[in-house]
Design an enzyme around this catalytic site. Structure first.
Site, PDB file in Angstrom:
ATOM      1  CB  CYS A  51      87.044 -77.066 -44.469  1.00  0.00           C
ATOM      2  SG  CYS A  51      87.790 -78.538 -45.185  1.00  0.00           S
ATOM      3  CB  ALA A  54      91.795 -78.108 -45.569  1.00  0.00           C
ATOM      4  NE  ARG A  85     100.212 -78.004 -46.233  1.00  0.00           N
ATOM      5  CZ  ARG A  85     100.880 -78.655 -45.304  1.00  0.00           C
ATOM      6  NH1 ARG A  85     101.037 -79.972 -45.374  1.00  0.00           N
ATOM      7  NH2 ARG A  85     101.391 -78.005 -44.278  1.00  0.00           N
ATOM      8  CG  HIS A 183      96.174 -75.993 -38.035  1.00  0.00           C
ATOM      9  ND1 HIS A 183      96.164 -74.627 -38.199  1.00  0.00           N
ATOM     10  CD2 HIS A 183      96.332 -76.517 -39.279  1.00  0.00           C
ATOM     11  CE1 HIS A 183      96.318 -74.346 -39.474  1.00  0.00           C
ATOM     12  NE2 HIS A 183      96.419 -75.462 -40.147  1.00  0.00           N
TER      13      HIS A 183
HETATM   14  S1  CFN Z   1      97.533 -74.195 -42.836  1.00  0.00           S
HETATM   15 FE1  CFN Z   1      99.583 -73.399 -42.409  1.00  0.00          FE
HETATM   16  S2  CFN Z   1     101.026 -74.779 -41.640  1.00  0.00           S
HETATM   17  S3  CFN Z   1      99.857 -71.531 -41.354  1.00  0.00           S
HETATM   18 FE2  CFN Z   1     101.019 -71.473 -43.200  1.00  0.00          FE
HETATM   19  S4  CFN Z   1     103.005 -72.123 -42.703  1.00  0.00           S
HETATM   20 FE3  CFN Z   1      99.943 -71.749 -45.525  1.00  0.00          FE
HETATM   21  S5  CFN Z   1      97.802 -71.968 -45.849  1.00  0.00           S
HETATM   22 MO1  CFN Z   1      98.831 -73.355 -47.305  1.00  0.00          MO
HETATM   23  S6  CFN Z   1      98.945 -75.248 -46.066  1.00  0.00           S
HETATM   24 FE4  CFN Z   1     100.786 -74.122 -45.674  1.00  0.00          FE
HETATM   25 FE5  CFN Z   1     101.885 -73.848 -43.392  1.00  0.00          FE
HETATM   26 FE6  CFN Z   1     101.636 -72.748 -41.108  1.00  0.00          FE
HETATM   27 FE7  CFN Z   1      98.510 -73.631 -44.701  1.00  0.00          FE
HETATM   28  S7  CFN Z   1     102.625 -75.106 -45.029  1.00  0.00           S
HETATM   29  S8  CFN Z   1     100.937 -72.643 -47.206  1.00  0.00           S
HETATM   30  S9  CFN Z   1     100.728 -69.841 -44.657  1.00  0.00           S
HETATM   31  N1  CFN Z   1     100.292 -73.008 -44.144  1.00  0.00           N
HETATM   32  C1  HCA Z   2      94.702 -75.874 -47.517  1.00  0.00           C
HETATM   33  C2  HCA Z   2      96.029 -76.210 -48.170  1.00  0.00           C
HETATM   34  C3  HCA Z   2      96.661 -75.044 -48.869  1.00  0.00           C
HETATM   35  C4  HCA Z   2      95.862 -74.636 -50.089  1.00  0.00           C
HETATM   36  C5  HCA Z   2      96.666 -73.780 -50.999  1.00  0.00           C
HETATM   37  C6  HCA Z   2      95.967 -72.919 -52.003  1.00  0.00           C
HETATM   38  C7  HCA Z   2      98.069 -75.496 -49.301  1.00  0.00           C
HETATM   39  O1  HCA Z   2      94.634 -74.920 -46.754  1.00  0.00           O
HETATM   40  O2  HCA Z   2      93.757 -76.563 -47.785  1.00  0.00           O
HETATM   41  O3  HCA Z   2      94.848 -72.462 -51.807  1.00  0.00           O
HETATM   42  O4  HCA Z   2      96.615 -72.678 -53.018  1.00  0.00           O
HETATM   43  O5  HCA Z   2      99.028 -74.847 -48.967  1.00  0.00           O
HETATM   44  O6  HCA Z   2      98.167 -76.504 -49.996  1.00  0.00           O
HETATM   45  O7  HCA Z   2      96.781 -73.968 -48.000  1.00  0.00           O
END
Ligand code: CFN
Ligand code: HCA
Length: 529
Positions: A51, A54, A85, A183
């Site tokens: 969401c 998050a 995370r 974001h």
């Molecule tokens: S929201 Fe982003 S910030 S888009 Fe990417 S590299 Fe994932 S979903 Mo989990 S939280 Fe994580 Fe980053 Fe960019 Fe999220 S560190 S793994 S693919 N990510």
């Molecule tokens: C998020 C955080 C997440 C969740 C990872 C997952 C992360 O989007 O709320 O579903 O395993 O990297 O911690 O993307």
């Protein structure tokens, strides 16, 4: 019948029509590989998305170690986000570190009925008494927006009352369609209230910000290690292992490097617009990706010594990892992978997999926008006109020979007219025909595609990991790295190759029988009988 048709055929007509637009059988569709993205998930479908809260609190703000972050909402919103995370941070002399903590106002029914501002103020007072922070963030979750608590007024009150910096983020979970809206909200507030406030001296003309690097499993540390070895000064990392002081000084760097474009492009663009600091897209995932990126950054600064030093470091780092990489490649060559994570990693990790001879048969994003899938228009390298005030920025992919450029607007328009145009990014351009690009892949589709495509490994998150493993397919988490990492840069590539090799070669998979091999899916009973 293609895999996409086999999955879609099981839907009713309404869902079929919607989901068809999110599935691309690359090179084999009537839609020129276009995909629908960044739109609402059909209610009732088990999406893997998160969401807005998050994306704001968890992703962008979470790693800032010395901001005490109070979640204004029911306790469940915090509990789920607590420590999952893996954004690592080191204790720094004179800098608070709240990364291990989880602060919540623990909203209850009476707060929903009579308003939660009083409780939020109490929480701030309690936090001040116990921890004496110099910065507090307030992040709202869903009910706060619905009942209308004015968290921005409370933040102002806290600033006056305690003489601290207090920033409120209206990042209620329901806003937007995924983490992506969060974001944006975090980026806007950081730009408005943080960046530009610092006056720390930058000692090095090769000074950079590292944007979109959250230090998951230590990735940011490995990237910084390489950059510093070459001779760069990293002014601020957004936001992995960062302090408020680092972020306040970001405007003083000479260049911003953008690792995860999805989550931070807003800040990159706003810093450029306000302070004239150019930015370029980089990728430190994969050995070739890292080398291409390092060469591109050195070229940007147009300094012979720096270029020479870059090549020396590349040669040395390669020397240290190439035997290991060759060994792991011999074990992994020809294997296939599916990748489904939130944003940019589904693209970046394909570079590392290619280094190891692994092909990706399916990839997609939870919340990527169309530019992540299809790429963005850019212009090829033109010598920068550094004197021009009227600048326009262009970004590029590390593996192409195109460079970030900034030049007068009229010049840009002329080039556009001449159609001297190229693309950067875009999952689709790195995936061969016959592979699949799926947006907002849901739980049901995950199971179905895994059954049909049978990849050797499925890179996923925690929610979909065990679905794969119970059916005998290895899954590694590409969000948290399953307690491992770093995976970025040179050393990270070896860690990744080792983890994947261990996972694939464990004999465990031969002991797992996929449920559909023994129990008809719809008539299976709960409780084991
Ligand atoms: S929201 Fe982003 S910030 S888009 Fe990417 S590299 Fe994932 S979903 Mo989990 S939280 Fe994580 Fe980053 Fe960019 Fe999220 S560190 S793994 S693919 N990510
Ligand atoms: C998020 C955080 C997440 C969740 C990872 C997952 C992360 O989007 O709320 O579903 O395993 O990297 O911690 O993307």
């Amino acid at each position: 019948m293609s895999a996409v048709d086999k999955v879609l055929d099981q839907y009713n007509s309404r869902v079929y029509k919607n989901r068809k637009e999110h599935m691309v059988d690359i090179g084999n569709n009537e839609n020129d590989n276009q995909i629908a993205a960044n739109v609402r998930t059909i209610p009732g479908i088990i999406t893997q998305r998160g969401c807005c809260y998050a994306g704001c609190k968890g992703v962008v703000l979470g790693p800032i170690k010395d901001a005490l972050q109070i979640v204004h909402g029911p306790i469940g919103c915090s509990f789920y986000a607590w420590g999952t995370r893996r954004h690592k941070g080191k204790k720094e002399e004179g800098v608070d570190n709240y990364l291990q903590y989880c602060f919540s106002t623990d909203m209850q029914e009476p707060d929903i009925v009579f308003g939660g501002e009083k409780k939020l103020k109490q929480s701030i007072t309690e936090a001040m008494d116990l921890f004496h922070p110099s910065t507090i963030f307030i992040c709202s979750t869903c009910p706060v927006g619905l009942i209308g608590d004015d968290i921005h007024a409370v933040a102002k009150w806290a600033e006056n009352e305690y003489g601290i910096k207090c920033i409120a983020y209206s990042c209620e979970g329901y806003k937007g369609v995924s983490q992506s809206a969060g974001h944006h909200i975090a980026n806007n507030q950081i730009m408005r209230y943080v960046i530009g406030e610092g006056d720390r001296e930058v000692k090095n003309k090769f000074s950079v910000n590292l944007l979109g690097e959250y230090n998951i499993g230590g990735d940011g540390w490995e990237t910084e290690r390489i950059l510093k070895r070459i001779g760069y000064e990293v002014v601020a990392t957004f936001t992995g292992d960062s302090s408020m002081e680092d972020l306040k000084n970001a405007h003083r760097a000479n260049l911003s490097l953008v690792q995860c474009h999805r989550s931070i492009n807003y800040i990159a663009e706003m810093i450029e617009e306000k302070y004239g600091t150019p930015w370029m897209k980089v990728n430190f995932i994969g050995v070739k990706g890292t080398i291409g990126t390092l060469r591109k950054i050195a070229k940007f600064f147009q300094d012979e010594e720096l270029i020479k030093r870059t090549e020396e470091v590349i040669a040395d780092e390669l020397g240290l990892i190439q035997d290991d990489m060759a060994y792991y490649k011999s074990k992994l060559k020809g294997k296939t992978a599916a990748i489904y994570v939130g944003g940019s990693r589904a693209h970046h990790y394909q570079f590392l997999l290619h280094d190891l001879g692994v092909n990706t048969v399916l990839a997609g994003y939870e919340f990527g926008h169309r530019d992540e899938y299809e790429g963005r228009e850019v212009l090829p390298f033109v010598k920068p006109d550094a004197d021009s005030k009227n600048i326009e920025s262009i970004t590029v992919e590390p593996d192409t020979e195109k460079y970030h450029l900034y030049l007068p607007k009229e010049e840009l328009e002329k080039l556009k007219e001449e159609k001297v145009i190229d693309y950067y990014g875009g999952l689709v351009k790195d995936m061969p025909d016959g592979t699949f690009m799926i947006d907002d892949l849901n739980h049901f589709e995950t199971e179905e595609f895994l059954k049909i495509l049978k990849p050797d490994i499925f890179f996923s998150g925690i929610k979909d990991k065990f679905v794969a493993q119970k059916s005998g397919i290895l899954s590694r988490q590409l969000h948290s790295y399953d307690y491992s990492g770093p995976y970025a840069g040179f050393r990270g590539a070896v860690n990744f190759a080792r983890d994947v090799t261990m996972g694939i070669y464990t004999p465990a998979w031969s002991f797992v029988k996929a449920p559909w091999k023994t129990v008809p899916i719809l008539t299976g009973t709960f409780g084991g009988e």
